[in-house]
Scaffold this motif. Structure first.
Motif, mmCIF file in Angstrom:
data_model
loop_
_atom_site.group_PDB
_atom_site.id
_atom_site.type_symbol
_atom_site.label_atom_id
_atom_site.label_comp_id
_atom_site.label_asym_id
_atom_site.label_seq_id
_atom_site.Cartn_x
_atom_site.Cartn_y
_atom_site.Cartn_z
ATOM 1 N N ILE A 124 0.822 -1.211 0.000
ATOM 2 C CA ILE A 124 0.000 0.000 0.000
ATOM 3 C C ILE A 124 0.858 1.265 0.000
ATOM 4 O O ILE A 124 0.621 2.176 -0.775
ATOM 5 N N ARG A 126 3.829 1.299 -1.058
ATOM 6 C CA ARG A 126 4.651 1.120 -2.258
ATOM 7 C C ARG A 126 6.142 1.369 -1.994
ATOM 8 O O ARG A 126 6.830 1.960 -2.805
ATOM 9 N N ILE A 127 6.627 0.929 -0.853
ATOM 10 C CA ILE A 127 8.043 1.088 -0.539
ATOM 11 C C ILE A 127 8.760 -0.213 -0.925
ATOM 12 O O ILE A 127 8.226 -1.291 -0.663
ATOM 13 N N GLU A 206 2.810 -7.249 -11.691
ATOM 14 C CA GLU A 206 1.819 -6.711 -10.777
ATOM 15 C C GLU A 206 0.843 -5.797 -11.510
ATOM 16 O O GLU A 206 -0.353 -5.777 -11.200
ATOM 17 N N VAL A 207 1.372 -5.040 -12.506
ATOM 18 C CA VAL A 207 0.488 -4.126 -13.242
ATOM 19 C C VAL A 207 -0.598 -4.924 -13.948
ATOM 20 O O VAL A 207 -1.783 -4.584 -13.875
ATOM 21 N N TYR A 210 -3.094 -6.205 -11.588
ATOM 22 C CA TYR A 210 -3.967 -5.125 -11.130
ATOM 23 C C TYR A 210 -5.013 -4.805 -12.193
ATOM 24 O O TYR A 210 -6.200 -4.652 -11.903
ATOM 25 N N LEU A 211 -4.549 -4.739 -13.461
ATOM 26 C CA LEU A 211 -5.461 -4.388 -14.547
ATOM 27 C C LEU A 211 -6.499 -5.480 -14.787
ATOM 28 O O LEU A 211 -7.581 -5.204 -15.284
ATOM 29 N N ARG A 217 -2.890 -6.285 -4.084
ATOM 30 C CA ARG A 217 -2.407 -5.838 -2.772
ATOM 31 C C ARG A 217 -2.673 -6.875 -1.694
ATOM 32 O O ARG A 217 -1.831 -7.160 -0.863
ATOM 33 N N PHE A 269 13.213 -12.360 -9.358
ATOM 34 C CA PHE A 269 12.338 -11.393 -10.018
ATOM 35 C C PHE A 269 10.869 -11.758 -9.829
ATOM 36 O O PHE A 269 9.991 -10.999 -10.178
#
Lengths: 324, 320
Positions: A124, A126-127, A206-207, A210-211, A217, A269
């Motif tokens: 959340i 994003r660190i 992850e993108v 998410y899409l 998350r 990765f």
């Protein structure tokens, strides 16, 4: 269409290339050790090796879920210590069995809480996980050192922890059974649950996850919580095995835990890796240390051998990947 | 002004924090602002500052050097054997230590570039090897380093400026000319977009090896400097230095995602970490609380980075 992707992500053989390489290396070590010391092949000795390897195995089970996401958990050492210290502190507060055994729950709760904080920071806020978990590790260290000094206040494990750490059931060390149970849970989760499939998806991209409206998350937070639980559990088992909790008890498990996962063929990765490799990697690392101990190699040589084995094996995997 | 802030804003924040912390430190120090106090303060942070410079260069190339602490320990142990005796012997010893560190760094670069290993796992493995070598060179802490030479390096130059200041400034001065070269620029370019840099004909491989070699070089200077302070070698100091060097880089405003980095910010980050330790000591706070404060500073520093989430206009920017 979906059939193709399923077969690709889920190989039919439980033993893939890296796992096989680990097994070959394990066999080679057994032969080298056995040629010099015949008792190497005795079931007692092998069971003992698996027993000492179980702590590493449980830690690397948690580390694997996080690494499959392309993240890393550097808070392992002090999560282990925190789980064990809190558990033994509860035991010390009241030795009545029904109170002292809640120490186990308290330890697991500590592990889950640390995992939750790790997951929230990574998913959340994003660190980068490498930095965030390094920071949480330092904070836990700070809290523990501040409240208990450089030694744990009450360090005696509970009856159940001792039973887990040193007891045997039907000839098998209990801790080995604990490792097997954790392994079965991980295998089931990774291969048979939506959450497990999602770990591979989020780890690959992850993108994209998410899409496609996957709960990216949530997957990340849940995996960090699982890793925290594994670390705390391993810490409490270690306290039971060693007969006490102590500061820095988790330090020797951070880097080997990651190494076991990577030796097992999981990519840092994310998105690729089989759990069987992680188990084999943990056994290989444990056995390597044991063979060198039995040959009375000095600590220096152990470190060097450890580094060389990682470079050679992981270098071999990456060369193989480049060719194919 | 906006351009200036956009380019230098992040390291400026850490430098400001350092100035504030230092002012506060001087105000509570019983002896106040004297040359001796400043010298002792800068000596404490020098090794970590050198290490942070090396780590920043690797991070800029989108790598990470987990073996930086072990290289520091190995150099420190080698120094405890060689940096003693006649001036000529001392000079040769220093050269040998620096060569050892640079060779270790170069090995890291070769493993990462030609072995195609991920930087984390490659330097984790070579770090184990370097720790082992350090234990062979010096199994238990000990040895000796020329005390007269060490005094020169840890005291002041002409009674006006601490030698440590010059060492720290020198490390930045070594890096900036290198950055201006073709290979130096490629380090940053490779960290930003490796494929584009490669396709543009930049020497990506050479640049990455150079980044790790420089990291080893600065680690060996750090090991030497610790030797000047303790006059001995200790093989076990590696791990905490690795973690603190990463912390210093992050506090200094450099993102781990590569392509951009602030050497000056990292130096400030290293000094911030060390100043906190001194502040706790002189404030009479329980020394046991020191790790907690250090952890909280690191946690706040990295949480600060997530403020960018408030500025994003498009949700996909989140994944950058």
């Amino acid at each position: 269409m979906s059939d193709v992707s399923v077969t690709k992500a889920r190989p039919k053989l439980p033993v893939d290339g890296p796992t096989l390489a680990n097994i070959l290396a394990i066999l080679a070590l057994l032969v080298i050790g056995g040629l010099q010391y015949p008792q190497f092949f005795s079931p007692t000795y092998l069971a003992q090796q698996l027993q000492t390897g179980a702590f590493l195995g449980i830690v690397s089970a948690g580390a694997m879920l996080v690494i499959l996401l392309g993240h890393i958990d550097l808070s392992v050492p002090w999560t282990m210590t925190a789980g064990a210290t809190v558990a033994t502190a509860v035991v010390g507060s009241d030795p009545q069995p029904w109170i002292s055994e809640t120490g186990l729950l308290a330890g697991l709760l500590v592990g889950a809480t640390i995992g939750l904080v790790n997951g929230i920071g990574v998913a959340i806020l994003r660190i980068p996980s490498m930095i965030w978990t390094l920071a949480t590790n330092n904070v836990i260290l700070g809290v523990l050192v501040y409240f208990s000094g450089y030694y744990a206040r009450a360090s005696q494990p509970s009856t159940l922890m001792t039973w887990f750490g040193t007891g045997r059931t039907a000839g098998l060390p209990n801790i080995l059974i604990a490792w097997a149970v954790v392994s079965l849970v991980v295998l089931f989760v990774l291969r048979r649950t939506t959450y497990g499939r999602n770990i591979y998806m989020v780890g690959t991209s992850e993108v994209t996850a998410y899409l496609t409206r996957l709960p990216a998350r949530g997957v990340i937070v849940a995996s960090f919580v699982f890793a925290g639980l594994c670390s705390a559990f391993a810490g409490m088992l270690l306290a039971g095995y060693a007969g006490q909790s102590y500061q820095r008890m988790g330090d020797p498990y951070l880097l080997p835990g990651i190494a076991a996962v990577v030796l097992g063929g999981t990519s840092l990765f994310g998105g690729r890796g089989n759990y069987s490799g992680t188990v084999a990697g943990a056994i290989l690392i444990t056995l390597l240390a044991s063979v060198l101990s039995i040959m009375q190699a000095p600590e220096a040589l152990k470190q060097i051998a450890y580094g060389v084995v990682i470079i050679v094996m992981v270098g071999f995997y990456s060369l193989r990947d480049t060719r194919s | 002004m906006n351009v200036f802030l956009a380019r230098h804003g992040r390291p400026l924040i850490s430098i400001t924090i350092l100035v504030l912390l230092f002012t506060y430190f001087i105000s509570i120090h019983p002896r106040g602002l004297t040359l001796g106090v400043v010298t002792a303060w800068s000596n404490q942070g020098t090794a970590l500052a050198l290490l942070a410079v090396g780590q920043t260069i690797v991070v800029m190339s989108r790598g990470i050097d987990l073996s930086i602490g072990p290289i520091l320990a190995l150099s420190n142990c080698v120094a405890s054997h060689l940096v003693d005796g006649t001036p000529a012997e001392i000079a040769l010893g220093v050269v040998a230590v620096v060569l050892v560190g640079t060779a270790c760094g170069t090995l890291n670069g070769l493993v990462v570039v030609f072995g195609r290993l991920q930087a984390i796992i490659a330097t984790l493995a070579t770090g184990a090897i370097f720790s082992g070598l350090a234990l062979i060179v010096r199994p238990i802490p000990g040895g000796s380093i020329d005390a007269a030479f060490a005094d020169v390096m840890t005291w002041t130059v002409a009674d006006t400026i601490p030698a440590a200041f010059l060492v720290i400034a020198g490390s930045a001065l070594i890096w900036y000319p290198i950055r201006k070269t073709r290979t130096g620029r490629t380090i940053v370019a490779a960290g930003s977009l490796e494929n584009a840099a490669y396709a543009s004909g930049l020497p990506v491989r050479r640049a990455k090896v150079l980044a790790y070699a420089l990291s080893g070089f600065f680690a060996s200077l750090g090991g030497l400097y610790i030797g000047f302070q303790t006059l001995s070698g200790d093989p076990s100091i590696g791990l905490s230095y690795t973690l603190n060097s990463i912390a210093a880089v992050v506090i200094g405003g450099t993102a781990l995602t590569g392509g951009v980095g602030y050497v000056i910010g990292s130096i400030a980050g290293a000094l911030i970490l060390r100043t906190i330790g001194s502040l706790i000591f002189f404030n009479g706070i329980d020394p046991l609380a020191q790790p907690f404060f250090e952890g909280m500073v690191l946690l706040s520093a990295v949480a600060f980075g997530s403020l960018r989430l408030l500025r994003i206009t498009h949700r996909l920017e989140m994944f950058k």
